[in-house]
Design an enzyme around this catalytic site. Structure first.
Site, PDB file in Angstrom:
ATOM      1  N   CYS A 112      -3.550 -40.940   1.730  1.00 34.29           N
ATOM      2  CA  CYS A 112      -4.896 -40.798   1.144  1.00 34.29           C
ATOM      3  C   CYS A 112      -4.988 -41.389  -0.256  1.00 34.29           C
ATOM      4  O   CYS A 112      -6.087 -41.557  -0.781  1.00 34.29           O
ATOM      5  CB  CYS A 112      -5.303 -39.328   1.133  1.00 34.29           C
ATOM      6  SG  CYS A 112      -5.051 -38.537   2.718  1.00 34.29           S
ATOM      7  N   HIS A 251     -10.533 -37.680  -3.722  1.00 31.00           N
ATOM      8  CA  HIS A 251     -10.307 -37.755  -2.281  1.00 31.00           C
ATOM      9  C   HIS A 251     -10.983 -36.543  -1.634  1.00 31.00           C
ATOM     10  O   HIS A 251     -10.847 -35.413  -2.109  1.00 31.00           O
ATOM     11  CB  HIS A 251      -8.807 -37.786  -2.008  1.00 31.00           C
ATOM     12  CG  HIS A 251      -8.462 -37.610  -0.574  1.00 31.00           C
ATOM     13  ND1 HIS A 251      -9.080 -38.326   0.426  1.00 31.00           N
ATOM     14  CD2 HIS A 251      -7.581 -36.775   0.041  1.00 31.00           C
ATOM     15  CE1 HIS A 251      -8.588 -37.951   1.583  1.00 31.00           C
ATOM     16  NE2 HIS A 251      -7.682 -37.015   1.388  1.00 31.00           N
ATOM     17  N   ASN A 281     -12.435 -35.817   6.130  1.00 33.70           N
ATOM     18  CA  ASN A 281     -11.368 -36.455   5.360  1.00 33.70           C
ATOM     19  C   ASN A 281     -11.023 -37.787   6.030  1.00 33.70           C
ATOM     20  O   ASN A 281     -10.442 -37.800   7.112  1.00 33.70           O
ATOM     21  CB  ASN A 281     -10.161 -35.508   5.335  1.00 33.70           C
ATOM     22  CG  ASN A 281      -8.949 -36.100   4.644  1.00 33.70           C
ATOM     23  OD1 ASN A 281      -8.909 -37.288   4.341  1.00 33.70           O
ATOM     24  ND2 ASN A 281      -7.955 -35.260   4.404  1.00 33.70           N
TER      25      ASN A 281
HETATM   26  O1  UT7 Z   1      -5.737 -35.605   2.935  1.00 30.03           O
HETATM   27  C1  UT7 Z   1      -4.821 -34.770   2.294  1.00 30.03           C
HETATM   28  C2  UT7 Z   1      -4.228 -33.781   3.177  1.00 30.03           C
HETATM   29  N1  UT7 Z   1      -4.931 -32.598   3.506  1.00 30.03           N
HETATM   30  C3  UT7 Z   1      -5.399 -31.664   2.665  1.00 30.03           C
HETATM   31  O2  UT7 Z   1      -5.639 -31.877   1.512  1.00 30.03           O
HETATM   32  C4  UT7 Z   1      -5.627 -30.291   3.203  1.00 30.03           C
HETATM   33  C5  UT7 Z   1      -5.252 -29.224   2.212  1.00 30.03           C
HETATM   34  N2  UT7 Z   1      -5.349 -27.890   2.778  1.00 30.03           N
HETATM   35  C6  UT7 Z   1      -6.515 -27.346   3.138  1.00 30.03           C
HETATM   36  O3  UT7 Z   1      -7.569 -27.936   2.984  1.00 30.03           O
HETATM   37  C7  UT7 Z   1      -6.511 -25.935   3.690  1.00 30.03           C
HETATM   38  O4  UT7 Z   1      -5.229 -25.381   3.528  1.00 30.03           O
HETATM   39  C8  UT7 Z   1      -6.948 -25.864   5.188  1.00 30.03           C
HETATM   40  C9  UT7 Z   1      -8.423 -26.154   5.313  1.00 30.03           C
HETATM   41  C10 UT7 Z   1      -6.147 -26.867   6.011  1.00 30.03           C
HETATM   42  C11 UT7 Z   1      -6.663 -24.468   5.734  1.00 30.03           C
HETATM   43  O5  UT7 Z   1      -7.343 -23.508   4.964  1.00 30.03           O
HETATM   44  P1  UT7 Z   1      -6.597 -22.175   4.525  1.00 30.03           P
HETATM   45  O6  UT7 Z   1      -7.574 -21.362   3.791  1.00 30.03           O
HETATM   46  O7  UT7 Z   1      -5.347 -22.594   3.793  1.00 30.03           O
HETATM   47  O8  UT7 Z   1      -6.311 -21.503   5.915  1.00 30.03           O
HETATM   48  P2  UT7 Z   1      -4.918 -21.074   6.577  1.00 30.03           P
HETATM   49  O9  UT7 Z   1      -4.150 -22.280   6.980  1.00 30.03           O
HETATM   50  O10 UT7 Z   1      -4.257 -20.093   5.658  1.00 30.03           O
HETATM   51  O11 UT7 Z   1      -5.421 -20.296   7.835  1.00 30.03           O
HETATM   52  C12 UT7 Z   1      -6.112 -19.074   7.709  1.00 30.03           C
HETATM   53  C13 UT7 Z   1      -6.467 -18.586   9.092  1.00 30.03           C
HETATM   54  C14 UT7 Z   1      -5.291 -18.581  10.052  1.00 30.03           C
HETATM   55  O12 UT7 Z   1      -5.428 -17.466  10.893  1.00 30.03           O
HETATM   56  P3  UT7 Z   1      -4.524 -16.163  10.690  1.00 30.03           P
HETATM   57  O13 UT7 Z   1      -3.112 -16.658  10.786  1.00 30.03           O
HETATM   58  O14 UT7 Z   1      -4.869 -15.666   9.327  1.00 30.03           O
HETATM   59  O15 UT7 Z   1      -4.956 -15.280  11.806  1.00 30.03           O
HETATM   60  C15 UT7 Z   1      -5.482 -19.835  10.863  1.00 30.03           C
HETATM   61  O16 UT7 Z   1      -4.913 -19.741  12.126  1.00 30.03           O
HETATM   62  O17 UT7 Z   1      -7.444 -19.474   9.668  1.00 30.03           O
HETATM   63  C16 UT7 Z   1      -6.979 -19.908  10.942  1.00 30.03           C
HETATM   64  N3  UT7 Z   1      -7.480 -21.234  11.201  1.00 30.03           N
HETATM   65  C17 UT7 Z   1      -8.659 -21.479  11.781  1.00 30.03           C
HETATM   66  N4  UT7 Z   1      -9.617 -20.652  12.248  1.00 30.03           N
HETATM   67  C18 UT7 Z   1     -10.708 -21.216  12.782  1.00 30.03           C
HETATM   68  C19 UT7 Z   1      -6.871 -22.409  10.906  1.00 30.03           C
HETATM   69  N5  UT7 Z   1      -7.656 -23.424  11.303  1.00 30.03           N
HETATM   70  C20 UT7 Z   1      -8.774 -22.863  11.846  1.00 30.03           C
HETATM   71  C21 UT7 Z   1      -9.929 -23.400  12.423  1.00 30.03           C
HETATM   72  N6  UT7 Z   1     -10.879 -22.548  12.855  1.00 30.03           N
HETATM   73  N7  UT7 Z   1     -10.142 -24.737  12.533  1.00 30.03           N
END
Ligand code: UT7
Length: 327
Positions: A112, A251, A281
């Protein structure tokens, strides 16, 4: 050493719009989760065009906006992590398709941060006097490397391309304070394999995964810190404050990353342009897509200062202070 400036910006996105509602029909997710956790509402996913096709259209638009012909370009750099071939590289394919017969051409992989890496390289070729005009493209068809069964990642990414034309400048130092960096020790947090090691001596059953895998939380922390630190560095070394900056274009990975970075800088988040609601993204394309929209909306005037900041797989990062050079 001479100066360099941006003389044209362009973008291209596939027509096919994929909404959060649509994604909730293929994985267990919903609009509420995606939009509150990421700021994303929809993204474009190709129904046939590949990485070169998107790059070619973005390049044509940028050349048109710069008011120059393809023959005037001395170098084409394509930043991509989703090429449609390894040989020839995307930049050579673009060179042929737009008729940039005088251009050298190569690809770079910095995820990115790729567009800012390309901008830095292009600027240095121009400032050293070797080239007069460089076309820097970020083009991605991430839908090829997304695991469409993994809700942690498949809701985040979109396909798209953007291009910048940079040229030698006699008046404005239009690309100042470009910084690029990397921390390979954190590479494991965002991965996607390329080609399997297989030859006449090697043919093992090792697990092979050519889809994007991400530790979102680690990338999130890294992104907030690197964006705010690199913006602070740029402000300090140019004796500027956020009051002097018209827009910050980061980004477009997550609206919460940008909001946290703005907070860490005590800056008004309204200066931080965001369009991940429309395009998701798009990796190396995202900063150029946002810049093109800002220009099209008439939000930039000659002399305005813009900071761009990217981060991504590698892990890599890049940032720059741009003085807008177009009337
Ligand atoms: O281009 C550069 C690379 N990428 C990035 O910059 C991404 C950086 N990271 C992020 O943007 C965030 O960490 C995410 C958007 C990817 C994830 O958000 P988060 O607040 O860190 O969520 P999490 O990974 O801690 O997940 C929280 C919960 C989990 O459920 P449990 O384990 O708490 O029951 C996940 O399984 O949300 C769940 N979850 C979803 N639920 C519904 C993860 N993805 C989804 C989804 N829909 N698509």
């Amino acid at each position: 050493m001479g100066y360099a400036k941006i003389i044209g910006v362009g973008k291209y996105l596939p027509d096919n719009v994929v909404t959060n509602e649509y994604l909730s029909t293929i994985v267990e997710t919903n609009d509420e989760w995606i939009s509150t956790r990421t700021g994303m509402k929809e993204r474009r996913i190709t129904t046939g065009e590949d990485t070169t096709d998107l790059a070619v259209e973005a390049a044509k638009n940028a050349l048109y906006n710069a008011g120059i012909s393809a023959e005037e370009i001395d170098l084409i750099i394509v930043a991509t992590t989703s090429p449609d071939s390894l040989i020839p590289c995307m930049a050579c394919r673009v060179q042929e398709q737009i008729g940039a017969v005088n251009a050298a051409a190569f690809d770079l992989t910095a995820a990115c941060s790729g567009l800012i890496y390309g901008l830095n390289i292009g600027k240095n070729f121009i400032c050293s006097g070797q080239f007069k005009k460089v076309l820097v493209i970020g083009s991605e068809v991430l839908s090829k490397i997304v695991d469409w069964t993994d809700r942690n990642t498949c809701v985040l990414f979109g396909d798209g391309a953007s291009a910048l034309v940079i040229a030698e400048s006699e008046d404005i130092d239009g690309i100042k304070s470009v910084h690029i960096g990397a921390d390979g020790s954190k590479g494991k947090y965002l991965t996607c394999s390329a080609l399997k090691l297989e030859n006449i001596f090697v043919n093992d059953d090792k697990e092979y995964d050519n889809k994007i895998r991400m530790n979102g939380k680690e990338i999130f922390k890294f992104a907030v810190n690197i964006i705010s630190d690199s913006i602070r560095q740029i402000l300090d070394e140019n004796n500027l404050s956020m009051d002097d900056i018209k827009y910050v274009v980061c980004h477009q990975a997550n609206s919460r990353i940008i909001e946290f970075a703005a907070k860490r800088l005590n800056a008004d988040v309204k200066k931080f342009y965001m369009d991940m609601d429309k395009f998701g993204n798009t990796s190396s394309a995202s900063i150029g897509i946002a810049l093109d929209d800002i220009v099209k909306d008439g939000m930039l005037n000659k002399g305005d200062k813009v900071i761009i900041a990217g981060f991504g797989g590698g892990l890599t990062w890049g940032s720059a202070l741009i003085e807008w050079a177009i009337e």
